[in-house]
Design a protein around this motif. Structure first.
Motif, PDB file in Angstrom:
ATOM      1  N   LEU A 251       3.557   1.468   2.845  1.00 63.72           N
ATOM      2  CA  LEU A 251       4.021   2.817   3.150  1.00 63.72           C
ATOM      3  C   LEU A 251       4.221   3.053   4.633  1.00 63.72           C
ATOM      4  CD1 LEU A 251       1.798   4.849   0.639  1.00 63.72           C
ATOM      5  CD2 LEU A 251       4.102   3.912   0.316  1.00 63.72           C
ATOM      6  N   GLU A 252       3.669   2.199   5.480  1.00 66.05           N
ATOM      7  CA  GLU A 252       3.834   2.354   6.923  1.00 66.05           C
ATOM      8  C   GLU A 252       5.024   1.571   7.451  1.00 66.05           C
ATOM      9  OE1 GLU A 252       0.295   1.587   9.097  1.00 66.05           O
ATOM     10  OE2 GLU A 252      -0.943   2.964   7.904  1.00 66.05           O
ATOM     11  N   LEU A 253       5.666   0.764   6.586  1.00 60.61           N
ATOM     12  CA  LEU A 253       6.832  -0.012   7.001  1.00 60.61           C
ATOM     13  C   LEU A 253       7.993   0.203   6.029  1.00 60.61           C
ATOM     14  CD1 LEU A 253       5.318  -3.419   8.180  1.00 60.61           C
ATOM     15  CD2 LEU A 253       6.386  -1.662   9.596  1.00 60.61           C
ATOM     16  N   LEU A 254       8.357   1.485   5.859  1.00 59.79           N
ATOM     17  CA  LEU A 254       9.529   1.854   5.067  1.00 59.79           C
ATOM     18  C   LEU A 254       9.466   1.275   3.653  1.00 59.79           C
ATOM     19  CD1 LEU A 254      12.272   1.303   7.807  1.00 59.79           C
ATOM     20  CD2 LEU A 254      11.137   3.453   7.146  1.00 59.79           C
ATOM     21  N   SER A 255       8.280   1.296   3.074  1.00 57.66           N
ATOM     22  CA  SER A 255       8.058   0.819   1.702  1.00 57.66           C
ATOM     23  C   SER A 255       8.455  -0.645   1.516  1.00 57.66           C
ATOM     24  CB  SER A 255       8.816   1.697   0.694  1.00 57.66           C
ATOM     25  OG  SER A 255       8.314   3.010   0.701  1.00 57.66           O
ATOM     26  N   LYS A 256       8.228  -1.414   2.533  1.00 50.84           N
ATOM     27  CA  LYS A 256       8.516  -2.851   2.461  1.00 50.84           C
ATOM     28  C   LYS A 256       7.648  -3.483   1.371  1.00 50.84           C
ATOM     29  CE  LYS A 256       8.189  -7.070   5.221  1.00 50.84           C
ATOM     30  NZ  LYS A 256       7.864  -7.614   6.562  1.00 50.84           N
ATOM     31  N   PRO A 257       8.245  -4.327   0.504  1.00 51.59           N
ATOM     32  CA  PRO A 257       7.449  -4.941  -0.571  1.00 51.59           C
ATOM     33  C   PRO A 257       6.445  -5.954  -0.027  1.00 51.59           C
ATOM     34  CG  PRO A 257       9.659  -5.849  -0.553  1.00 51.59           C
ATOM     35  CD  PRO A 257       9.673  -4.707   0.421  1.00 51.59           C
ATOM     36  N   VAL A 258       5.261  -5.919  -0.599  1.00 58.03           N
ATOM     37  CA  VAL A 258       4.224  -6.901  -0.289  1.00 58.03           C
ATOM     38  C   VAL A 258       3.601  -7.317  -1.623  1.00 58.03           C
ATOM     39  CG1 VAL A 258       3.713  -5.997   2.006  1.00 58.03           C
ATOM     40  CG2 VAL A 258       2.481  -5.091   0.020  1.00 58.03           C
ATOM     41  N   VAL A 259       2.731  -8.289  -1.558  1.00 58.51           N
ATOM     42  CA  VAL A 259       2.059  -8.764  -2.766  1.00 58.51           C
ATOM     43  C   VAL A 259       0.553  -8.695  -2.550  1.00 58.51           C
ATOM     44  CG1 VAL A 259       1.732 -10.711  -4.317  1.00 58.51           C
ATOM     45  CG2 VAL A 259       3.981 -10.251  -3.363  1.00 58.51           C
ATOM     46  N   ILE A 260      -0.147  -8.263  -3.576  1.00 52.83           N
ATOM     47  CA  ILE A 260      -1.604  -8.149  -3.510  1.00 52.83           C
ATOM     48  C   ILE A 260      -2.223  -9.111  -4.520  1.00 52.83           C
ATOM     49  CG2 ILE A 260      -3.587  -6.655  -3.919  1.00 52.83           C
ATOM     50  CD1 ILE A 260      -1.888  -4.316  -3.001  1.00 52.83           C
ATOM     51  N   LYS A 261      -3.117  -9.928  -4.034  1.00 55.52           N
ATOM     52  CA  LYS A 261      -3.859 -10.830  -4.916  1.00 55.52           C
ATOM     53  C   LYS A 261      -5.299 -10.340  -4.988  1.00 55.52           C
ATOM     54  CE  LYS A 261      -4.965 -15.682  -5.719  1.00 55.52           C
ATOM     55  NZ  LYS A 261      -4.782 -17.076  -5.244  1.00 55.52           N
TER      56      LYS A 261
END
Length: 579
Positions: free
Chosen positions: A66-76
């Protein structure tokens, strides 16, 4: 210290690009009770959108920064049930430390780490947009383009080199854990993922890997890894050599079904060179790959980078260009899709034999060889010096030595079914490759009766398939004259690793056990002996006559096996090994 039970990962892709965050809300705790964090905002920054993968120990989620224009990330996220498993927790911490240490464009980047209120640790990682190397390999049935293989292997080699320099050994290198992203034009960038069972030297977060454990994916494991010995950079180099072999040939150098079997065949060394399976492959590439697959770690390349350079130079027949070395550019790669690898096909330990003329009408399924073309005599077959009366050859005494000579003529074939190189003679001691075609050439200075039987297991029983005599020759008679040569085949080696059994019977007189089943060589039965009484009779005959193993002499110059037996009946078991 006793050896720990092997922990073997399966053949499916495991996305290890992950994301986690600390949560303090009661909702987070309630969500974790069901091992789900969808809809939560972790670390007040990462909004979890959906689950994209789940295994026995952890789950992987797609989230937005949410702090980087909703850039996708992955959570493990490590599942709650895994917290009681010290080994799993330790390896999860090692993965966090490994990714934190490595700063290289060819390795997936870690963005954040944390723990849920329940204690579940998590990792936030970059989202890799691309496809797995496995999915690319599956698209190329005849092997990947040489230039593309060179580029990918070179990038993976240097990514491994960066990891090794930081004291990290991946230990689970396989096509599923190599992501490939398409850049502008035709350029591709590689990302290594899934450091879930990595070995971390001098770890600050968890104790060192326990000595005596075995972890990895069986078909890509190095010998020292299988034997629970110390792993090193050479371990990953071995795995990369296996991947290079498979990318070029569509086959792996070894295809075992158990750890023990793999250990044994690794010690024996690679039997089929990559150039035997791929047309136009530089011979220098054979040397590089086989060196990477050396049984002893010290015999492999000193670093993954040196292997990558040597491979590139061999493939390009010159010094690798600067553009190749610059492929791994420092850009974040996004994950587009992860394709699961197919489970290994069940390996059948025997051949399937069916006359090719029958294949036009009947599907081949039952026997141990695939008879790709009908049995035929050699051109200008020698005329018999003396022709004994049909069905009544000269009877020999027990003291007479039965003599028969044979050799194999082998034709290589590429995976796409294309004939490759000229056929060569063999004694059958060499390891052959799946899909190659073999012709058996038999001759004797004596008259006698020839029988050729293929033995194979089926449903925990022994089955027999009569290959010779055939009604195509001499009206189905097994009789051969003095000096007559018979060429039987070719047979195509079934695409299953194994050791094939062919029983060669050379008798002074007719053998009732085989004469009684000659009728099965027809379009309906296709040589398969199904009558249990006949099967038992043949088994008894072979058992009683093979107890006195015949003498064998090998002419290494002419590749001819000379078999001798002081008996009216000579029985020889020919075993053909292929991978």
């Amino acid at each position: 210290m006793p050896r720990r039970w092997p922990i073997i990962s399966d053949q499916t892709s495991r996305t290890v690009v992950a994301n986690e965050s600390n949560g303090s809300s009661a909702g987070a705790v309630r969500a974790l009770a069901s091992d789900s964090i969808i809809g939560l905002t972790l670390k007040e920054r990462y909004l979890v959108e959906k689950e994209i993968g789940k295994g026995g120990f952890g789950a992987v989620y797609l989230a937005r920064d949410l702090e980087l224009l909703s850039k996708p990330v992955v959570i493990k996220l490590l599942l709650e049930k895994s917290l009681d498993n010290d080994w799993v927790v330790q390896k999860f911490r090692h993965e966090i430390e490994a990714l934190s240490r490595i700063d290289h464009p060819g390795v997936v980047g870690v963005l954040a780490t944390g723990n849920m209120p329940s204690g579940n640790p998590f990792i936030v990682m970059e989202y890799v947009e691309g496809v797995s190397l496995r999915s690319l390999m599956e698209e190329e049935r005849n092997g990947m383009d040489f230039d593309r293989v060179t580029n990918i292997i070179h990038q993976v080699g240097y990514a491994l080199k960066a990891a090794h320099e930081k004291g990290i050994v991946h230990r689970d290198l396989k096509p599923e854990n190599v992501m490939v992203r398409q850049l502008d034009g035709e350029e591709e960038q590689v990302k290594l993922i899934d450091f879930g069972i990595a070995k971390v030297k001098d770890s600050r977060l968890a104790p060192s890997t326990v000595v005596g454990e075995t972890a990895g994916t069986i078909v890509y494991m190095a010998p020292e890894q299988i034997n629970a010995q110390t792993v090193s950079a050479s371990t990953d180099i071995y795995s990369l050599g296996t991947i290079a072999y498979e990318m070029l040939t569509t086959r792996r150098p070894f295809n075992p079904t158990t750890l023990f079997q793999l250990s044994e065949i690794q010690r024996a060394g690679v039997k089929i060179k990559p150039s035997d399976l791929r047309r136009g492959l530089p011979l220098a590439a054979d040397d590089v790959i086989l060196r990477a697959l050396s049984f002893e770690p010290e015999d492999r390349f000193a670093t993954a980078g040196k292997f990558a350079d040597a491979f590139a130079e061999a493939m390009l027949e010159g010094t690798v260009s600067a553009s190749r070395r610059a492929q791994a550019i420092a850009k974040t790669v996004h994950l587009k899709k992860e394709v699961a690898a197919p489970l290994p096909q069940k390996r059948k330990p025997w051949l399937l034999v069916v006359p090719v003329i029958l294949l036009l009408a009947v599907a081949a399924t039952a026997a141990a060889f695939i008879w790709k073309s009908s049995t035929r005599s050699v051109a200008n077959e020698p005329v018999a010096v003396s022709q004994p009366p049909a069905g009544n050859p000269t009877t020999t005494s027990a003291a007479t030595t039965r003599k028969v000579d044979y050799f194999l003529r082998v034709q290589k074939y590429l995976p796409d079914g294309t004939k490759y190189q000229q056929p060569f003679k063999s004694t059958g001691r060499e390891t052959l490759a799946d899909g190659w075609r073999v012709t058996l050439n038999i001759a004797s200075p004596q008259a006698g009766f020839l029988y050729l039987i293929n033995e194979g297991p089926q449903a925990n029983t022994i089955t027999y398939n009569l290959l010779y005599p055939s009604p195509k020759y001499s009206k189905g008679s097994a009789l051969l004259a003095e000096g007559q040569q018979r060429e039987i085949g070719p047979f195509q080696l079934d695409p299953s690793q194994g050791k094939e059994k062919l029983w060669l019977v050379w008798s002074a007189n007719e053998v009732p056990e085989f004469e009684a089943v000659k009728g099965v060589v027809n379009p309906k039965d296709r040589g398969v002996i199904s009558d249990q009484q006949r099967i038992d009779a043949i088994r008894t005959f072979l058992s009683s006559h093979s107890s006195n193993e015949p003498e064998e002499y090998i002419d290494k110059v002419n590749y001819v096996v000379q078999v001798r037996s002081k008996s009216d009946v000579l029985v020889k078991l020919i075993e053909l090994e292929h991978h």
